[in-house]
Design an enzyme around this catalytic site. Structure first.
Site, mmCIF file in Angstrom:
data_model
loop_
_atom_site.group_PDB
_atom_site.id
_atom_site.type_symbol
_atom_site.label_atom_id
_atom_site.label_comp_id
_atom_site.label_asym_id
_atom_site.label_seq_id
_atom_site.Cartn_x
_atom_site.Cartn_y
_atom_site.Cartn_z
ATOM 1 N NE ARG A 118 -3.044 -0.242 3.150
ATOM 2 C CZ ARG A 118 -4.210 -0.813 2.856
ATOM 3 N NH1 ARG A 118 -5.083 -0.179 2.113
ATOM 4 N NH2 ARG A 118 -4.502 -2.019 3.312
ATOM 5 C CB CYS A 178 -27.603 -4.770 -9.800
ATOM 6 S SG CYS A 178 -27.934 -4.171 -11.441
ATOM 7 C CD GLU A 179 -24.821 -6.543 -4.483
ATOM 8 O OE1 GLU A 179 -25.016 -6.252 -3.280
ATOM 9 O OE2 GLU A 179 -25.129 -7.622 -4.994
ATOM 10 C CE1 TYR A 232 -3.417 -5.254 -1.132
ATOM 11 C CE2 TYR A 232 -3.092 -3.166 -0.025
ATOM 12 C CZ TYR A 232 -2.683 -4.448 -0.290
ATOM 13 O OH TYR A 232 -1.541 -4.925 0.282
HETATM 14 C C1 LIG Z 1 -0.625 -7.811 2.360
HETATM 15 C C2 LIG Z 1 0.745 -8.191 2.737
HETATM 16 C C3 LIG Z 1 1.781 -7.271 2.600
HETATM 17 C C4 LIG Z 1 1.570 -5.853 2.179
HETATM 18 O O1 LIG Z 1 0.780 -5.140 3.046
HETATM 19 P P1 LIG Z 1 0.581 -3.561 2.873
HETATM 20 O O2 LIG Z 1 -0.366 -3.207 3.941
HETATM 21 O O3 LIG Z 1 0.011 -3.357 1.510
HETATM 22 O O4 LIG Z 1 1.915 -2.927 3.004
HETATM 23 C C5 LIG Z 1 3.052 -7.705 2.886
HETATM 24 N N1 LIG Z 1 3.298 -8.978 3.294
HETATM 25 C C6 LIG Z 1 2.318 -9.870 3.416
HETATM 26 C C7 LIG Z 1 2.644 -11.245 3.846
HETATM 27 C C8 LIG Z 1 1.015 -9.523 3.160
HETATM 28 O O5 LIG Z 1 0.049 -10.419 3.307
#
Ligand SMILES: *Cc1c(COP(=O)(O)O)cnc(C)c1O
Length: 431
Positions: A293, A361-362, A390
């Site tokens: 993220r 349609c939700e 995401y």
């Molecule tokens: C989802 C995930 C990440 C990344 O998470 P962010 O919140 O996007 O930084 C890293 N490692 C694992 C194992 C994850 O499941």
């Protein structure tokens, strides 16, 4: 609120990476994902620079590709020197197709299929993060088949739940991911694996949560894992040399979010890592982190065209856009909050509180409720910020909606990096 790389030009239009957002819509259509390349690259450099500074370069940052798994983005992070995390055969395929070096790919997953394990080992991925005991046998066999020694990390449940606002230190034994410490499960697995001929134990991994704004959970997790490394060393004489602290750094979705710069987090955590290693008598491990993220989230903006505007007196005003849960399912999944603005009136004051609705349609298909927005009418362009992570990666074809196109912008130039889906694409696999 505007974010890095965003501004308002003389036409009162939102600009992203120097590009006029209204012109982008005219050129590429809506809904449109826009990714600011300089922002992505800047985040990669902050992370990499922090590893260089805090750990003398003895570490590697992996982009968690599930956040935005497209070839052009993998290429960006690859050229900045990062590796990638993948969680499925499809993400692995994308990373390889983008030219990522296999040794800089880390394969995750709590239930990797036999085919995925085979594919990962055959491709020469640098590390596989093992989630459960049956996998050990499968990875060992695949490694024997291809005549390689496969490096693995163990996914550990450190007993920290950082998903809550004030993280808690219990209850995480109830997770589908990884090995528990409390029950001795993790220790048994590590001691057992030392017997497998084709596996090399790299070290340990944990991931404590997502959208985290404090450094405390990361520090606690590091302590727990280093303690585990010391414990295994004492029991077996084997010192694990790698520590992967996962991802989870928070980003700004709305004005309420106030993240610390992630190089600061890393610095704070490194102080703890070094102190605990010294105290426990283990060498400073090779440090890995897996931000998703925080690499791409704020680099992304989604642009929509306003269709119907429906005022329900004394109740609410619905502003419907030509996208919604298909391109951004985070509201319907978690009621996630976002910041929106009218991209063609970007400098005007936000005088209204509206519900921005999608076209599926939700009833729950909303971009958000009670969103501050300029007064808009049909044909206006709405920009939703912080949609880099995401959104596209969780997109769907519900209602046979075509997935949106994506462009990368940089220095006032735009280039298409994901084509808009066509109706033919939708029926391609129908027989
Ligand atoms: C989802 C995930 C990440 C990344 O998470 P962010 O919140 O996007 O930084 C890293 N490692 C694992 C194992 C994850 O499941």
């Amino acid at each position: 609120m505007l974010l890095e790389g965003q501004s308002v030009n003389e036409k009162n239009h939102l600009t992203i990476g120097g590009c006029d957002s209204v012109e982008l819509c005219e050129k590429y259509g809506t809904p449109l994902y826009v990714i600011d390349e300089d922002v992505v690259r800047g985040h990669c450099r902050l992370y990499k620079g922090a590893i260089d500074k805090c750990y003398d370069g003895k570490g590697l940052i992996f982009f968690a590709s599930k956040a935005l798994c497209v070839k052009a983005v993998v290429k960006m992070v690859q050229s900045e020197g990062l590796g990638v995390d993948v969680v499925s055969g499809g993400e692995l395929y994308t990373a390889l197709a983008a030219g990522m070096e296999p040794e800089k790919i880390c394969m995750h997953g709590n239930n990797k299929t036999d085919d995925e394990i085979d594919y990962a080992v055959k491709s020469g991925v640098g590390r596989i993060v093992v989630d459960n005991v049956p996998e050990l046998e499968k990875i060992d066999k695949a490694a024997a088949k291809y005549g390689v020694k496969q490096k693995i990390l163990f996914r550990i449940k450190p007993g920290i739940d950082a998903h809550t606002h004030n993280f808690i230190m219990t209850g995480q034994i109830d997770s589908k991911f990884g090995f528990a410490l409390e029950t001795g499960e993790a220790e048994d697995a590590v001691l057992k694996v030392l017997e497998y001929e084709n596996l090399v134990v790299g070290g340990v991994h944990c991931h404590v949560g997502s959208q985290i704004f404090e450094s405390e959970p990361f520090k606690e997790a590091a302590k727990v894992l280093i303690d585990f490394i010391a414990n295994i060393k004492e029991k077996s004489g084997y010192e694990m040399a790698e520590l992967n602290l996962g991802g989870g750094y928070g980003v700004t979705y709305t004005e309420k979010d106030d993240p610390i710069r992630f190089d600061k987090y890393i610095e704070e955590v490194s102080v703890v890592v070094k102190a605990v290693c010294e105290e426990k008598g283990v060498a400073l491990p090779f440090i890995m982190m897996e931000p998703g993220r925080s690499i791409v989230g704020t680099a992304g903006v989604t642009l929509y065209t306003v269709g119907a505007v429906k005022e329900i007196p004394n109740i609410r005003k619905y502003v419907s856009v030509d996208g919604g849960m298909c391109d951004n399912p985070r509201y319907i999944l978690y009621q996630s909050e976002y910041t929106a603005l009218a991209a063609n009136k970007a400098g005007d004051e936000k005088t209204e509180k509206v519900t921005i609705a999608g076209k599926c349609c939700e009833s729950g298909d909303l971009v958000g409720e009670n969103m501050a927005l300029q007064s808009v009418e049909a044909g206006d362009i709405i920009a939703v910020l912080t949609t880099g992570a995401y959104n596209y990666s969780m997109a769907s074809n519900y209602n046979r909606v075509c997935r949106a196109a994506m462009v990368a912008v940089k220095n006032g130039e735009s280039r298409l990096i994901v084509k808009r889906e066509s109706y033919e694409d939708l029926v391609r696999n129908d027989i």
